[in-house]
Design an enzyme around this catalytic site. Structure first.
Site, PDB file in Angstrom:
ATOM      1  N   GLY A 183     -52.365   7.157  -1.406  1.00  0.00           N
ATOM      2  CA  GLY A 183     -53.352   7.153  -0.332  1.00  0.00           C
ATOM      3  C   GLY A 183     -53.446   8.476   0.417  1.00  0.00           C
ATOM      4  N   ASN A 233     -55.521  -1.736  -7.978  1.00  0.00           N
ATOM      5  CA  ASN A 233     -54.862  -2.452  -6.883  1.00  0.00           C
ATOM      6  C   ASN A 233     -55.792  -2.360  -5.675  1.00  0.00           C
ATOM      7  OD1 ASN A 233     -53.294  -3.393  -4.815  1.00  0.00           O
ATOM      8  ND2 ASN A 233     -51.726  -1.788  -4.961  1.00  0.00           N
ATOM      9  N   TRP A 234     -56.469  -3.465  -5.416  1.00  0.00           N
ATOM     10  CA  TRP A 234     -57.480  -3.438  -4.342  1.00  0.00           C
ATOM     11  C   TRP A 234     -56.853  -3.512  -2.950  1.00  0.00           C
ATOM     12  CZ3 TRP A 234     -61.711  -7.335  -6.540  1.00  0.00           C
ATOM     13  CH2 TRP A 234     -62.225  -6.782  -7.727  1.00  0.00           C
ATOM     14  N   LYS A 235     -55.536  -3.741  -2.902  1.00  0.00           N
ATOM     15  CA  LYS A 235     -54.819  -3.814  -1.613  1.00  0.00           C
ATOM     16  C   LYS A 235     -55.544  -4.783  -0.671  1.00  0.00           C
ATOM     17  CE  LYS A 235     -52.813   0.678  -2.518  1.00  0.00           C
ATOM     18  NZ  LYS A 235     -52.277   1.945  -2.019  1.00  0.00           N
ATOM     19  N   HIS A 269     -44.260  -2.861  -4.712  1.00  0.00           N
ATOM     20  CA  HIS A 269     -45.126  -1.762  -4.282  1.00  0.00           C
ATOM     21  C   HIS A 269     -44.523  -1.064  -3.062  1.00  0.00           C
ATOM     22  CE1 HIS A 269     -48.568   0.460  -2.806  1.00  0.00           C
ATOM     23  NE2 HIS A 269     -49.030   0.391  -4.033  1.00  0.00           N
ATOM     24  N   GLY A 329     -55.382   2.830  -6.602  1.00  0.00           N
ATOM     25  CA  GLY A 329     -55.690   2.206  -5.322  1.00  0.00           C
ATOM     26  C   GLY A 329     -57.127   2.498  -4.911  1.00  0.00           C
ATOM     27  N   GLY A 330     -57.291   3.467  -4.024  1.00  0.00           N
ATOM     28  CA  GLY A 330     -58.600   3.759  -3.433  1.00  0.00           C
ATOM     29  C   GLY A 330     -59.748   3.865  -4.430  1.00  0.00           C
ATOM     30  N   GLU A 338     -44.893   5.402  -8.799  1.00  0.00           N
ATOM     31  CA  GLU A 338     -45.798   5.756  -7.706  1.00  0.00           C
ATOM     32  C   GLU A 338     -45.019   6.509  -6.626  1.00  0.00           C
ATOM     33  OE1 GLU A 338     -49.459   2.967  -7.653  1.00  0.00           O
ATOM     34  OE2 GLU A 338     -47.915   2.048  -6.437  1.00  0.00           O
ATOM     35  N   GLU A 384     -45.767  -0.034  -0.418  1.00  0.00           N
ATOM     36  CA  GLU A 384     -46.186  -0.544   0.891  1.00  0.00           C
ATOM     37  C   GLU A 384     -45.361  -1.773   1.273  1.00  0.00           C
ATOM     38  OE1 GLU A 384     -50.294  -0.568  -0.239  1.00  0.00           O
ATOM     39  OE2 GLU A 384     -50.242   1.620  -0.179  1.00  0.00           O
ATOM     40  N   SER A 437     -53.040   8.477  -5.759  1.00  0.00           N
ATOM     41  CA  SER A 437     -54.207   9.357  -5.685  1.00  0.00           C
ATOM     42  C   SER A 437     -54.793   9.692  -7.053  1.00  0.00           C
ATOM     43  CB  SER A 437     -53.874  10.641  -4.908  1.00  0.00           C
ATOM     44  OG  SER A 437     -53.516  10.327  -3.574  1.00  0.00           O
TER      45      SER A 437
END
Ligand code: 13P
Length: 251
Positions: free
Chosen positions: A173, A9-11, A95, A234-235, A167, A97, A213
């Site tokens: 994050g 997930n490149w957000k 998600h 993610g990251g 999640e 977010e 994470s």
């Protein structure tokens, strides 16, 4: 044996250039495995250039969101059919977010789940508790509510295109991943609940990802849990070498 799905997930990251390069590096570095499915989810503007890079490769394309209407006067929104038209097989819905920063409700997320499935997309449906909810002992209750409301009305023949991503909000994050035991406990609960909502066979075949994470050094221990069938990253998905290391740890 269930398949394993690792999705990036490149957000709201990358540029046209870096998105294309990242996708190309993932394609180049991927080692085929019959159990493995891999997908990347770029921002909307980069779906088409990334689709070009992925064409003919085993890497799937996913979007990070959709609007639950086929078309119409919805300024700024993107329909499931548009995602299909751009080459998406996957879409992320619910998600944390979007739940917590953008205020999406269980009911609205349910509309999105149903719209994505109706359009033929595989829906990666995200759920997870906040730290306050976990500390209050409410993890299972929150997951139950999110599953029951978010998956209301899923048609019998659509469950096979549903993926659930557990999640925990406190792990996203933050660099603080759930322990393998915490992930396993939550995900086993999710599978039991899906057996009640759908059937034992659906639950048995359901891919349940862990997200929050996930890094190369914790992926193997998380993914070795019996109810962890992949990762939503993610990251670490923004660096091809890290993402590929997580993919390798998954199989
Ligand atoms: P991080 O891997 O950056 O914690 O993000 C997880 C996530 O939100 C994936 O959807």
């Amino acid at each position: 044996m269930r398949p394993v799905l690792v999705a990036g997930n490149w957000k709201m990251h990358t540029t046209v250039k870096s998105a294309v390069e990242l996708a190309a590096s993932v394609v180049r570095g991927l080692e085929a495995d019959p159990r493995l499915r891999v997908a990347v989810c770029p921002p909307f503007p980069y779906l088409l250039p990334v689709a070009e890079v992925l064409r003919g490769s085993p890497v799937g394309l996913g979007a990070q969101n959709l609007y639950p209407k086929p078309e119409g006067a919805f300024t700024g929104e993107v329909s499931p059919a548009m995602l299909r038209d751009c080459g998406c097989q996957y879409v992320i819905v619910g998600h944390s977010e979007r739940r917590h920063v953008l205020g999406e409700s269980d009911a609205f997320i349910n509309e999105k789940v149903l719209a994505g499935l109706a359009a033929g997309l595989t829906v990666i449906f995200c759920i997870g508790e906040t730290l306050a909810e976990r500390d209050a002992g409410l993890t299972h209750a929150v997951l139950d509510r999110q599953l029951t409301n978010g998956l209301a009305g899923v048609a019998d023949d659509a469950w096979s295109r549903l993926v659930i991503a557990y999640e925990p909000v406190w792990a996203i994050g933050t660099g603080r991943n759930a322990t393998p035991d915490q992930a396993q406990d939550a995900q086993a609960f999710v599978r039991r609940r899906v057996a009640q909502l759908a059937s034992a066979a659906v639950a048995d075949n359901l891919i349940i990802q862990y997200g929050g994470s996930v890094k190369p050094d914790n992926a193997a221990s998380l993914l070795s849990q019996p109810d962890v069938d992949g990762a939503l990253v993610g990251g670490a998905s923004l660096k091809a070498d890290q993402f590929l290391a997580i993919v390798r740890a998954a199989v």
